[in-house]
Enzyme design. Structure first.
Site, PDB file in Angstrom:
ATOM      1  N   ARG A 106       0.738  14.751  13.025  1.00 20.64           N
ATOM      2  CA  ARG A 106       1.376  14.281  11.614  1.00 20.64           C
ATOM      3  C   ARG A 106       1.307  15.827  10.912  1.00 20.64           C
ATOM      4  NH1 ARG A 106      -1.136   8.633   9.325  1.00 20.64           N
ATOM      5  NH2 ARG A 106       1.023   8.800   8.397  1.00 20.64           N
ATOM      6  N   ARG A 128      -8.516  -0.111   4.225  1.00 16.79           N
ATOM      7  CA  ARG A 128      -7.713   0.844   3.856  1.00 16.79           C
ATOM      8  C   ARG A 128      -6.421   0.085   3.313  1.00 16.79           C
ATOM      9  NH1 ARG A 128      -5.542   4.794   7.604  1.00 16.79           N
ATOM     10  NH2 ARG A 128      -4.148   5.103   5.511  1.00 16.79           N
ATOM     11  N   ASP A 148       4.459   0.553  11.943  1.00 19.59           N
ATOM     12  CA  ASP A 148       2.998  -0.080  11.628  1.00 19.59           C
ATOM     13  C   ASP A 148       2.840  -1.590  11.896  1.00 19.59           C
ATOM     14  OD1 ASP A 148       2.478   2.345  10.163  1.00 19.59           O
ATOM     15  OD2 ASP A 148       3.200   1.713   8.270  1.00 19.59           O
ATOM     16  N   CYS A 180      -4.423  12.911  12.616  1.00 21.94           N
ATOM     17  CA  CYS A 180      -5.376  11.667  12.584  1.00 21.94           C
ATOM     18  C   CYS A 180      -5.170  10.783  13.828  1.00 21.94           C
ATOM     19  CB  CYS A 180      -5.028  10.740  11.213  1.00 21.94           C
ATOM     20  SG  CYS A 180      -3.493   9.827  11.616  1.00 21.94           S
ATOM     21  N   LYS A 221       0.911  -1.364   0.015  1.00 18.91           N
ATOM     22  CA  LYS A 221       0.029   0.004   0.053  1.00 18.91           C
ATOM     23  C   LYS A 221       0.870   1.320   0.025  1.00 18.91           C
ATOM     24  CE  LYS A 221      -1.800   1.602   4.327  1.00 18.91           C
ATOM     25  NZ  LYS A 221      -1.436   2.997   4.391  1.00 18.91           N
ATOM     26  N   ASN A 222       2.007   1.389   1.030  1.00 22.50           N
ATOM     27  CA  ASN A 222       2.530   2.466   1.131  1.00 22.50           C
ATOM     28  C   ASN A 222       3.552   2.906  -0.004  1.00 22.50           C
ATOM     29  OD1 ASN A 222       1.003   3.093   3.476  1.00 22.50           O
ATOM     30  ND2 ASN A 222       2.981   2.479   4.938  1.00 22.50           N
TER      31      ASN A 222
HETATM   32  C1  LIG Z   1       1.425   6.482   3.305  1.00 18.55           C
HETATM   33  C2  LIG Z   1       2.734   5.777   4.111  1.00 18.55           C
HETATM   34  O1  LIG Z   1       3.581   5.674   3.530  1.00 18.55           O
HETATM   35  N1  LIG Z   1       2.482   6.003   5.226  1.00 18.55           N
HETATM   36  C3  LIG Z   1       3.479   5.581   6.212  1.00 18.55           C
HETATM   37  C4  LIG Z   1       4.437   6.730   6.430  1.00 18.55           C
HETATM   38  O2  LIG Z   1       3.677   7.727   7.106  1.00 18.55           O
HETATM   39  P1  LIG Z   1       4.268   9.478   6.847  1.00 18.55           P
HETATM   40  O3  LIG Z   1       5.025   9.432   5.819  1.00 18.55           O
HETATM   41  O4  LIG Z   1       3.159  10.396   7.265  1.00 18.55           O
HETATM   42  O5  LIG Z   1       5.000   9.376   8.318  1.00 18.55           O
HETATM   43  P2  LIG Z   1       6.551  10.091   8.436  1.00 18.55           P
HETATM   44  O6  LIG Z   1       7.663   9.300   8.361  1.00 18.55           O
HETATM   45  O7  LIG Z   1       6.511  11.434   7.511  1.00 18.55           O
HETATM   46  O8  LIG Z   1       6.280  10.518   9.973  1.00 18.55           O
HETATM   47  C5  LIG Z   1       7.454  10.061  10.915  1.00 18.55           C
HETATM   48  C6  LIG Z   1       7.197  11.203  12.151  1.00 18.55           C
HETATM   49  O9  LIG Z   1       7.591  12.549  11.696  1.00 18.55           O
HETATM   50  C7  LIG Z   1       6.455  13.607  11.760  1.00 18.55           C
HETATM   51  N2  LIG Z   1       6.676  14.508  10.956  1.00 18.55           N
HETATM   52  C8  LIG Z   1       6.489  14.177   9.575  1.00 18.55           C
HETATM   53  C9  LIG Z   1       6.281  14.840   8.677  1.00 18.55           C
HETATM   54  C10 LIG Z   1       6.487  16.380   8.760  1.00 18.55           C
HETATM   55  O10 LIG Z   1       6.373  17.124   7.795  1.00 18.55           O
HETATM   56  N3  LIG Z   1       6.590  16.660   9.976  1.00 18.55           N
HETATM   57  C11 LIG Z   1       6.691  15.752  11.044  1.00 18.55           C
HETATM   58  O11 LIG Z   1       6.776  16.192  12.336  1.00 18.55           O
HETATM   59  C12 LIG Z   1       5.234  12.718  11.926  1.00 18.55           C
HETATM   60  O12 LIG Z   1       4.249  13.285  12.673  1.00 18.55           O
HETATM   61  C13 LIG Z   1       5.938  11.543  12.764  1.00 18.55           C
HETATM   62  O13 LIG Z   1       5.741  11.546  14.020  1.00 18.55           O
HETATM   63  O14 LIG Z   1       5.468   6.425   7.380  1.00 18.55           O
HETATM   64  C14 LIG Z   1       5.191   6.199   8.815  1.00 18.55           C
HETATM   65  C15 LIG Z   1       6.423   5.925   9.605  1.00 18.55           C
HETATM   66  O15 LIG Z   1       7.018   4.976   9.102  1.00 18.55           O
HETATM   67  C16 LIG Z   1       4.153   4.813   8.453  1.00 18.55           C
HETATM   68  O16 LIG Z   1       3.589   4.837  10.002  1.00 18.55           O
HETATM   69  C17 LIG Z   1       2.998   5.047   7.668  1.00 18.55           C
HETATM   70  O17 LIG Z   1       2.207   4.008   7.282  1.00 18.55           O
HETATM   71  C1  LIG Z   2      -0.508   4.874   9.328  1.00 17.33           C
HETATM   72  C2  LIG Z   2      -0.280   3.919   8.127  1.00 17.33           C
HETATM   73  O1  LIG Z   2      -0.911   4.666   7.061  1.00 17.33           O
HETATM   74  P1  LIG Z   2      -1.243   6.239   6.808  1.00 17.33           P
HETATM   75  O2  LIG Z   2       0.221   7.094   6.729  1.00 17.33           O
HETATM   76  O3  LIG Z   2      -1.871   6.151   5.187  1.00 17.33           O
HETATM   77  O4  LIG Z   2      -2.113   6.871   7.466  1.00 17.33           O
HETATM   78  C3  LIG Z   2      -0.155   2.599   8.113  1.00 17.33           C
HETATM   79  O5  LIG Z   2      -0.136   2.160   6.836  1.00 17.33           O
HETATM   80  O6  LIG Z   2      -0.189   2.094   9.183  1.00 17.33           O
END
Ligand SMILES: CC(=O)N[C@H]1[C@@H](OP(=O)(O)OP(=O)(O)OC[C@H]2O[C@@H](n3ccc(=O)[nH]c3=O)[C@H](O)[C@@H]2O)O[C@H](CO)[C@@H](O)[C@@H]1O
Ligand SMILES: C=C(OP(=O)(O)O)C(=O)O
Length: 423
Positions: A123, A400, A308, A118, A22-23
């Site tokens: 996030r 999802r 995850d 969320c 998915k990701n």
């Molecule tokens: C669609 C997808 O691929 N989702 C994955 C992606 O989410 P996602 O890409 O949203 O997660 P991030 O790696 O960006 O988040 C990691 C941490 O950084 C923080 N952060 C992130 C961006 C930003 O601009 N500022 C900030 O502070 C977030 O709140 C979180 O605490 O990676 C996460 C961490 O492995 C996984 O749990 C999700 O399943």
């Molecule tokens: C947190 C997840 O997805 P998303 O970043 O799309 O919310 C997930 O795949 O567990």
């Protein structure tokens, strides 16, 4: 809304095919916005998140066709005619923010709704925005939308992320492929989904080095072309189903599973008394003779233990001998499954980002519900080992990220069914 009903019934045996990630797919699909030519993704998972990304891309004027029962996605951004990603679609799925970098890089403009927080945490997307600003984008936040412009095109930059972000790395990586000059991403995410995206972008003509390490270098090119790319195996679906025989007993082969995708997780399984072996078709998982042993887990960016899989691992540790400490370092509110597991008889103390899980002899089935995807599936896993019936509602979270969970687990002998109706 549907519910999933699970009845604990002992050892599992057989094979479970693992889908494309998915990701990874959610990052690969927006890559179509970087080129006029077709992008074909094979091994795509059939999930509601993929349908949401399809709707988003279509709303921008891109074509997305699901072929071969959704296993193949044929994308084309030739007809892109709208540069606004609407709140009504973006709010459903945070990965929607991944259209920002590519649209901006190709056409010098994009308006994308901010996704908002969320259930698992606030996030923010500040790191995505700062990276694009470093490449010369002018950004303005207005009415809940990011208005982005780069009239003269994006420029290469050295970007050092203060913390590892999968999404920010993906957005910056895609944007940099069409920027003028060289971009260096430092403290970049190393997840297999990043590697998969970089490989696809390279097939499209991008010049990228260093994916899979914390420094990625991108030489911007004038244009990208079409490509065909298979989506990498879903390591989170893989890890989830590895836990099924770990919890319920028995032996299950995960078809398409790869050790390099789940090494840190497999190490913890081994410490807990679960054997993981590589076969020519995937990974085989079986419970070792004795009881499940307590283990401590700390979530970390790849190659560490994935956040995850934390909820699913907790379900296993509820039945371990002794006390396990689980530390969640990625998201500030990712223990919502704990109170639901406790309704099934688990002993868990949560303090901030730490959960202490003291194993019990058995769990008991109960009506439970979850507020996010991985929490939902952790309750199904717990239900596999619980006495009596567990009814998991709010199944839309599950849909999802897991395709036909009841079929995949049912095929290895689990008593599990989807009941249509109110949830
Ligand atoms: C669609 C997808 O691929 N989702 C994955 C992606 O989410 P996602 O890409 O949203 O997660 P991030 O790696 O960006 O988040 C990691 C941490 O950084 C923080 N952060 C992130 C961006 C930003 O601009 N500022 C900030 O502070 C977030 O709140 C979180 O605490 O990676 C996460 C961490 O492995 C996984 O749990 C999700 O399943
Ligand atoms: C947190 C997840 O997805 P998303 O970043 O799309 O919310 C997930 O795949 O567990």
């Amino acid at each position: 809304m549907d519910r999933i009903v699970v009845r604990g019934n002992g050892p599992l045996s057989g094979q479970i095919p693992i889908a494309g990630a998915k990701n990874a797919c959610l990052a690969l699909m927006p890559a179509t916005l970087l080129s006029d030519e077709p992008l074909t993704l094979t091994n795509a998972p059939r999930l509601s998140d993929i349908r949401t990304m399809t709707t988003l891309l279509q709303s921008l004027g891109a074509e997305v066709q699901a072929l071969n029962e959704g296993r193949v996605l044929a994308l084309s951004s030739h007809g892109l005619n709208n540069h606004t990603a609407d709140y009504d679609i973006v709010r459903k799925m945070r990965a929607s923010i991944l259209v920002l970098g590519p649209m901006l890089a190709r056409d010098g403009r994009a308006i994308v709704s901010l996704p908002g927080g969320c259930a698992i945490g606030a996030r923010p997307v500040d790191l995505h925005l700062k990276a694009l600003e470093a490449m010369g984008a002018e950004l303005e936040l207005r009415d809940g939308y990011v208005h982005a412009a780069a009239p003269g095109g994006l420029k290469g930059a050295v970007i050092e992320f203060p913390l590892v972000s999968v999404g920010a790395t993906e957005n910056a990586l895609m944007a940099a492929t069409l920027a003028k000059g060289t971009t260096v991403l430092r403290n970049a995410a190393r997840e297999p989904e990043i590697v998969d995206l970089a490989r696809c972008l390279r097939k499209m003509g991008a010049r990228i080095e260093g994916e899979g390490t914390s420094e990625i270098t991108i030489e911007g090119v004038d244009r990208l072309h079409g490509a065909t790319h298979p989506v990498v195996t879903d390591r989170i679906e893989l890890g989830t189903y590895m836990l099924a025989p770990a919890i319920a007993g028995g032996e299950v082969e995960l078809m398409g599973g790869r050790m390099d995708l789940v090494a840190a997780f497999a190490e913890k399984l081994d410490a807990a008394g679960v054997t993981v072996t590589e076969t020519d078709r995937g990974l085989k998982v079986a419970r070792q003779g004795g009881p499940i042993r307590a283990v401590d887990v700390r979530t970390e960016p790849f190659p560490g233990f994935p956040t995850d899989l934390q909820a699913q691992m907790m379900a296993l540790l509820c039945l371990a001998e002794g006390t396990s400490v689980l530390e969640e370092t990625i998201f500030e509110n990712r223990f919502m499954h704990a109170p639901e597991l406790m309704r099934m008889g688990a002993r868990i103390d949560v303090h901030g980002g730490t959960a202490r899980v003291t194993g019990v002899q058995r769990l008991k089935g109960a009506p439970v519900m979850a507020t996010d995807l991985r929490a939902s599936v952790s309750l199904i896993l717990a239900g596999l080992a619980a006495e009596g019936e567990t009814v998991v509602s709010r199944v839309y979270h599950l849909d999802r990220g897991y395709e036909r969970v009841e079929e995949k687990l049912g095929n290895v002998g689990a008593h599990i069914e989807r009941v249509k109706g109110d949830g």
